[in-house]
Design an enzyme around this catalytic site. Structure first.
Site, PDB file in Angstrom:
ATOM      1  N   PHE A 267       2.074  -3.545   3.804  1.00 38.75           N
ATOM      2  CA  PHE A 267       2.434  -4.852   4.344  1.00 38.75           C
ATOM      3  C   PHE A 267       3.915  -5.119   4.066  1.00 38.75           C
ATOM      4  CE2 PHE A 267      -1.977  -7.128   4.090  1.00 38.75           C
ATOM      5  CZ  PHE A 267      -2.421  -6.356   5.144  1.00 38.75           C
TER       6      PHE A 267
ATOM      7  N   HIS B  22      -9.735   2.628   0.912  1.00 37.54           N
ATOM      8  CA  HIS B  22      -8.295   2.370   0.787  1.00 37.54           C
ATOM      9  C   HIS B  22      -8.005   1.826  -0.611  1.00 37.54           C
ATOM     10  CE1 HIS B  22      -4.259   1.425   1.478  1.00 37.54           C
ATOM     11  NE2 HIS B  22      -4.339   0.681   2.568  1.00 37.54           N
TER      12      HIS B  22
ATOM     13  N   LYS C  58      -9.183   8.696   3.160  1.00 34.86           N
ATOM     14  CA  LYS C  58      -9.750   7.352   3.007  1.00 34.86           C
ATOM     15  C   LYS C  58     -11.154   7.257   3.595  1.00 34.86           C
ATOM     16  CE  LYS C  58      -5.429   4.665   2.728  1.00 34.86           C
ATOM     17  NZ  LYS C  58      -4.426   5.724   2.838  1.00 34.86           N
TER      18      LYS C  58
ATOM     19  N   HIS D 198      -1.738   8.243   6.096  1.00 38.06           N
ATOM     20  CA  HIS D 198      -2.143   6.945   5.552  1.00 38.06           C
ATOM     21  C   HIS D 198      -3.526   6.595   6.107  1.00 38.06           C
ATOM     22  CE1 HIS D 198      -1.505   3.169   3.553  1.00 38.06           C
ATOM     23  NE2 HIS D 198      -1.642   2.487   4.676  1.00 38.06           N
TER      24      HIS D 198
ATOM     25  N   CYS E 115       0.806  -1.222   0.000  1.00 36.34           N
ATOM     26  CA  CYS E 115       0.000   0.000   0.000  1.00 36.34           C
ATOM     27  C   CYS E 115       0.839   1.272   0.000  1.00 36.34           C
ATOM     28  CB  CYS E 115      -0.959  -0.012   1.183  1.00 36.34           C
ATOM     29  SG  CYS E 115      -2.111  -1.406   1.108  1.00 36.34           S
TER      30      CYS E 115
ATOM     31  N   GLU F  92       0.344   5.244  13.653  1.00 34.45           N
ATOM     32  CA  GLU F  92       0.694   6.393  12.821  1.00 34.45           C
ATOM     33  C   GLU F  92       0.454   7.705  13.564  1.00 34.45           C
ATOM     34  OE1 GLU F  92       0.028   8.167   8.319  1.00 34.45           O
ATOM     35  OE2 GLU F  92      -1.534   6.881   9.182  1.00 34.45           O
TER      36      GLU F  92
END
Length: 406
Positions: A394, A336, A331, A302, A162, A313
């Site tokens: 990931f 996402h 988002k 993010h 991502c 985060e």
């Protein structure tokens, strides 16, 4: 020392918030969620998603061309057309060997692969399309953009989950600074809202389970968040050296002045609990931009809407940017977009600077008490001269951009 910043001269967007920059920006600024029940996911434990609305491949690409391209490539072509028009670039007039393509993608043509796998199981190998691999392979994203627009320079796809599109933008900038290219088409594209992929995310516990209330499912930094909502689309930027944009006398929407990347080296799906990788990527990007933390006016985070990611985060951002700039996660509106997320969010960060308005974080009813950030619940006027866009993937892969007003 020569300038280390590059100009963004073109933007193109195909997202769940709309087809085109203007439509997407309007929806994002409104804070209206695009999550709906998805009939393709009927029977899955999670049956909601954020799809691109009203996209007609044949109308955009012609029926024959559309038939030979997976949606993740279709979206990228349409977004690239808009970005090149915005940049006032004509593929027939440029030095094609000096035009690069660096795009991010996490999963490739999963819709094609699942369809052809089912055909193989049901009807045998003779019924499998000879186009299955050219339509599925991730590298065909940049390959098809090169074919479509006659870009014959360096051509590659970056896959850092991502964080892919943000990584791609950083590498595109490097190609310009190293004088390997004069123009680079960059960003990312993804279209992986398929039953198998989304079942996998559901089994991991990563997705919101609000099938009963789709519009409130994606809620970054909210106390009641329970997972992300999958989205699709493309975000494309055209990059040039600032001096070249000035020589062409084209408007500069923004400048990419810093890039940083890191690896957590911790876990295959979870971020380091202390946010070490996010901090390292952001620290590198600030150093690359020669910017002090207090100079950052805005962060497009993010912010996936998962309990763990948002908390980690948020802690990293609050410790590194203690002056509390406006932080938002778009988002909440778009869902996402996986490997495309960083491209779309970089574009939205630029639009925030251009329009002087920070988008709200959709569905933020109650800020998590553990989140020590200034997160707007409605569109907020602000002068944004320097902004950050962050991405996490990931494998513990992190990337951050520092963007400056044009």
């Amino acid at each position: 020392m020569p300038s280390r910043d590059v100009a963004v001269t073109g933007l193109g967007l195909v997202t769940p918030a709309g087809i085109g920059v203007e439509s997407t920006w309007s929806t994002v600024l409104s804070g209206r969620s695009t999550t709906t029940l998805d009939p393709v996911l009927a029977g899955n434990p999670v049956q909601i998603s954020c799809r691109v609305p009203g996209f007609d491949p044949a109308a955009h690409l012609g029926a024959r061309r559309a038939h030979r391209l997976d949606p993740f490539v279709q979206y990228a072509i349409v977004a690239t057309r808009e970005a090149l028009t915005d940049a006032r670039l004509s593929p027939g007039e440029w030095e094609s060997a000096r035009v690069g393509v660096v795009l991010g993608c996490a999963l490739g043509g999963t819709a094609t692969f699942e369809k052809e796998h089912r055909s193989h199981l049901d009807h045998g190998p003779e019924r499998v399309s000879p186009l299955v691999l050219p339509m599925h392979l991730s590298n065909m994203l940049s390959g098809q953009i090169g074919i479509e627009f006659g870009a014959r320079g360096p051509n590659l796809v970056v896959s850092t989950a991502c964080a892919s599109a943000t990584t791609a933008i950083g590498l595109a900038r490097d190609l310009l600074l190293l004088d390997r290219c004069d123009v680079v088409i960059t960003g990312g594209s993804e279209a992986c809202l398929t039953p198998l992929v989304m079942a996998g995310f559901a089994q991991m516990g990563a997705l919101s389970r609000r099938n009963h209330d789709p519009a409130s499912a994606s809620r970054p930094f909210d106390e009641d968040r329970d997972g992300f909502v999958g989205g699709e689309g493309a975000g494309i930027l055209v990059l040039e050296r600032t001096r070249d944009a000035a020589a062409r006398r084209v408007p500069v929407r923004a400048r990419v002045v810093g890039y940083g990347a890191s690896a957590d080296a911790h876990h295959m799906t979870a971020s380091h609990p202390e946010g070490r990788g996010i901090r390292a990527a952001l620290g590198s990007a600030l150093a690359d931009a020669d910017a002090a933390p207090r100079e950052i006016d805005h962060v497009n985070a993010h912010g996936t809407s998962t309990p763990m990611n948002d908390a980690i985060e948020a802690a990293a951002l609050s410790s590194m940017l203690p002056h509390r700039p406006w932080v938002t996660s778009t988002k909440g509106v778009t869902g996402h977009l996986f490997g495309a997320a960083g491209g779309v969010e970089a574009a939205l960060t630029i639009l925030t600077m251009v329009h002087g308005e920070v988008p709200p974080t959709a569905n933020l009813a109650r800020l998590d008490p553990a989140v020590d950030l200034a997160v707007p619940q409605k569109a907020t006027p602000a002068q944004v001269r320097l902004a950050v866009s962050t991405s996490v993937g990931f494998g513990g892969q992190n990337a951050a951009l520092v963007l400056a007003s044009g």
